[in-house]
Design an enzyme around this catalytic site. Structure first.
Site, PDB file in Angstrom:
ATOM      1  N   TRP A 198       0.802  -1.230   0.000  1.00 34.48           N
ATOM      2  CA  TRP A 198       0.000   0.000   0.000  1.00 34.48           C
ATOM      3  C   TRP A 198       0.834   1.280   0.000  1.00 34.48           C
ATOM      4  O   TRP A 198       0.402   2.299   0.511  1.00 34.48           O
ATOM      5  CB  TRP A 198      -0.970   0.008   1.189  1.00 34.48           C
ATOM      6  CG  TRP A 198      -1.649  -1.290   1.401  1.00 34.48           C
ATOM      7  CD1 TRP A 198      -2.542  -1.902   0.559  1.00 34.48           C
ATOM      8  CD2 TRP A 198      -1.480  -2.187   2.510  1.00 34.48           C
ATOM      9  NE1 TRP A 198      -2.939  -3.113   1.077  1.00 34.48           N
ATOM     10  CE2 TRP A 198      -2.299  -3.306   2.278  1.00 34.48           C
ATOM     11  CE3 TRP A 198      -0.729  -2.139   3.673  1.00 34.48           C
ATOM     12  CZ2 TRP A 198      -2.388  -4.382   3.158  1.00 34.48           C
ATOM     13  CZ3 TRP A 198      -0.807  -3.212   4.556  1.00 34.48           C
ATOM     14  CH2 TRP A 198      -1.617  -4.309   4.302  1.00 34.48           C
ATOM     15  N   HIS A 199       2.005   1.240  -0.607  1.00 37.13           N
ATOM     16  CA  HIS A 199       2.847   2.439  -0.655  1.00 37.13           C
ATOM     17  C   HIS A 199       2.821   3.074  -2.039  1.00 37.13           C
ATOM     18  O   HIS A 199       3.829   3.529  -2.546  1.00 37.13           O
ATOM     19  CB  HIS A 199       4.286   2.099  -0.246  1.00 37.13           C
ATOM     20  CG  HIS A 199       4.416   1.659   1.174  1.00 37.13           C
ATOM     21  ND1 HIS A 199       5.595   1.194   1.715  1.00 37.13           N
ATOM     22  CD2 HIS A 199       3.507   1.603   2.179  1.00 37.13           C
ATOM     23  CE1 HIS A 199       5.405   0.865   2.982  1.00 37.13           C
ATOM     24  NE2 HIS A 199       4.143   1.107   3.282  1.00 37.13           N
ATOM     25  N   TYR A 200       1.665   3.076  -2.659  1.00 43.17           N
ATOM     26  CA  TYR A 200       1.557   3.668  -3.993  1.00 43.17           C
ATOM     27  C   TYR A 200       1.618   5.189  -3.895  1.00 43.17           C
ATOM     28  O   TYR A 200       1.263   5.794  -2.885  1.00 43.17           O
ATOM     29  CB  TYR A 200       0.285   3.217  -4.697  1.00 43.17           C
ATOM     30  CG  TYR A 200      -0.948   3.167  -3.847  1.00 43.17           C
ATOM     31  CD1 TYR A 200      -1.706   4.300  -3.627  1.00 43.17           C
ATOM     32  CD2 TYR A 200      -1.363   1.975  -3.260  1.00 43.17           C
ATOM     33  CE1 TYR A 200      -2.838   4.267  -2.852  1.00 43.17           C
ATOM     34  CE2 TYR A 200      -2.501   1.918  -2.475  1.00 43.17           C
ATOM     35  CZ  TYR A 200      -3.231   3.072  -2.276  1.00 43.17           C
ATOM     36  OH  TYR A 200      -4.359   3.027  -1.491  1.00 43.17           O
TER      37      TYR A 200
END
Length: 591
Positions: free
Chosen positions: A525-527
């Site tokens: 979830w580090h977009y």
């Protein structure tokens, strides 16, 4: 095939997505000051907003997330602020508040849940927040600052950065009571050469360290929403379930630039409202809707590639071909390690920061509350990708249900153990975001192009080889049933069979680490990207080509900061809030 992966029915996702993830450098300064939520502003439903004679605002912040909450709180110290959040409240939501329910919160597919699932066109299952507090309400809690080089590269004032981080930390960050699985990783990393051990630190330093966490000693989550209590409740209005459809511009003839003057939003009943700025020329709309929501909203508001906008009959306010471009996600691959006894639940607490741009982390176990899912893969639930071996057009609800039943016959060992994760820092592979339709509630189509750049792939192989070294250490051998450790090939095969994404697998996966990386890539979830500095916004995060509009969140990053972005994104909200206040008021005391 990409388009068929992109469109997945809600009923199908509900079944297949069980997304179950799973004090040295701070010196010896003064003890943390008590911080309470007694000044938390009233959290109102969007339907309470009057349809006539409503007030105007100095700032309208779109998105009460990781950056939006500290930003709104800071601006409210001097000015009148309206904060619009599309989701509900985190308070009283057990799936948000308790670590033991972490995986349940991610797998909740209800329309009003805190997590909204999306599947990238690459076939990787992902999630975006839909709750006040944003990603801090659904993440694994790890808190680690950006490197000094990141701060320098983005051109921020280092002194103000170093003032803004502690402002966040004093309110929501804690030191973890390190779990046994995390201690094992710590020792295994050092034995495998990821050294030195830097102790407990928020700082980004090479070697192995234990970072902070937003979970307290009781496993209770503290989120960016808590930071609203640091604002002035008399100046801050917070509306929940307020879905902003578009930004309103004044484009009068003769005006040099279109000026943002307000927003249109729908309340929880679907009724439309309009909120407006006051007439002060320094008043602004600030978009803080995250790496998916911010570029999506700019596009829906008429800022983006003109041909794409015209395809959706969106009036063009400003042609900017870079909106939605250079989307990136830090790719992650994970190795499951069966253990002789069930490990205690832990999310991310320990990290190995290698010189090769690869981070090594770990998670283990799962919650034991009465609500918990007791038959799952921790962070790598088998349901989410078991159908990846079935061609996309042949997948069905019936097949998903059949796998859910067959799962009960899987070996016990696949439900007992922990994970070691490797992820790539600042991937060179990038993609794009485009609208599917004009409904802001729906996810756009997002492509990350994982491992399309060969350097990202080589770093992934380095990470897998580092995990192999860790597994060969005495510390990890002791965790296996016969204390002899495991062969890496067996671990790779087990991870491939878990099928954690919707990418078809290859028969030679474990013979080629490159293929293993491609086949088993998942997200943490580090977009980021989509509204990059210099392309969509300027150095002060003002949207290029228009006035009265900024974007302040992770969509402006060209790479994700540190080992986890939440620390820097919360700090960023405070940082730019102070910058804006100082710009209007000078070096005012109390800011």
């Amino acid at each position: 095939m990409a388009s068929s992966r992109r469109v997945i029915s809600t009923s199908f996702i509900r079944v297949i997505v069980c997304l179950c993830f799973f004090r040295l450098s701070q010196g010896k300064g003064a003890a943390k000051q008590p911080f309470t939520l007694k000044n938390l502003p009233s959290l109102e439903k969007a339907s309470s907003f009057p349809t006539t004679r409503h007030a105007t605002y100095d700032y309208i912040v779109i998105g009460g997330g990781t950056a939006g909450c500290p930003l709104a709180a800071t601006l409210s110290l001097k000015y009148k602020v309206l904060l619009l959040e599309r989701g509900g409240s985190p308070y009283g939501n057990r799936n948000v508040s308790y670590m033991e329910n972490f995986h349940i919160g991610l797998s909740n597919m209800a329309p009003d849940s805190a997590s909204q699932a999306f599947v990238s066109t690459d076939g990787v299952i992902n999630a975006r927040a839909r709750v006040l507090g944003g990603g801090t309400c659904i993440n694994a809690g790890f808190y680690s600052r950006a490197s000094s080089s990141f701060v320098q590269d983005v051109g921020w004032d280092a002194d103000l950065v170093n003032e803004s981080y502690p402002w966040v930390e004093d309110k929501v960050v804690h030191w973890p009571k390190i779990a046994p699985w995390q201690a094992a990783l710590r020792d295994g990393l050092v034995q495998a050469g990821v050294s030195p051990f830097n102790g407990y630190t928020y700082d980004h330093v090479s070697g192995t360290k234990v970072g902070g966490t937003i979970f307290d000693e009781n496993g209770h989550r503290h989120t960016a929403a808590d930071l609203l209590a640091a604002g002035d409740p008399n100046n801050l209005r917070v509306l929940l379930h307020a879905s902003v459809h578009k930004i309103v511009f004044n484009s009068q003839q003769g005006r040099l630039k279109p000026r943002a003057i307000g927003v249109q939003f729908a309340d929880e009943d679907g009724r439309l409202h309009q909120a407006l700025l006051n007439n002060n020329r320094e008043s602004e709309i600030i978009v803080s809707s995250g790496a998916i929501g911010s570029p999506q909203l700019l596009l829906l508001s008429g800022i983006g590639p003109k041909n794409d906008l015209k395809n959706h009959n969106i009036p063009v306010i400003l042609h900017n071909k870079y909106v939605g471009k250079r989307m990136a996600d830090n790719p992650m691959n994970s190795i499951f390690i069966p253990t002789k006894s069930p490990p205690r639940q832990s999310l991310i607490e320990t990290v190995g920061i290698t010189g090769a741009g690869v981070f090594i982390e770990a998670s283990s176990g799962f919650g034991q509350s009465s609500d918990s899912i007791h038959c799952h893969h921790g962070i790598m639930s088998a349901e989410i990708g078991q159908l990846s071996t079935v061609p996309p057009k042949q997948r069905s609800l019936e097949l998903a249900k059949k796998y859910a039943q067959d799962k009960l016959n899987l070996p016990k060992e696949v439900f007992q153990g922990g994970f070691i994760l490797e992820k790539i820092d600042g991937p060179l592979s990038t993609g794009h975001l485009v609208l599917i339709d004009t409904d802001v509630r729906n996810n756009p189509a997002v492509t990350f192009n994982y491992f399309s750049h060969p350097q990202d792939l080589s770093r992934c192989v380095y990470g897998i080889k580092t995990i192999e070294k860790i597994l060969k250490t005495n510390r990890f051998a002791k965790l296996t049933p016969d204390a002899a450790g495991y062969e890496m090939e067996r671990m790779l095969n087990m991870s491939v069979r878990a099928n954690v994404n919707l990418i078809p697998k290859h028969t030679n996966t474990t013979e080629s680490l490159e293929q293993f990386c491609k086949d088993t890539v998942i997200t943490i979830w580090h977009y980021h990207g989509g509204c990059n500095v210099g392309k969509v916004v300027d150095q002060q995060h003002r949207v290029l080509g228009v006035s009265g509009l900024r974007v302040i969140d992770g969509s402006t990053f060209s790479r994700s900061p540190g080992t986890n972005p939440q620390a820097t994104v919360m700090m960023m909200g405070r940082y730019f809030g102070v910058k804006i206040l100082r710009g209007r008021l000078g070096q005012a005391a109390g800011v």
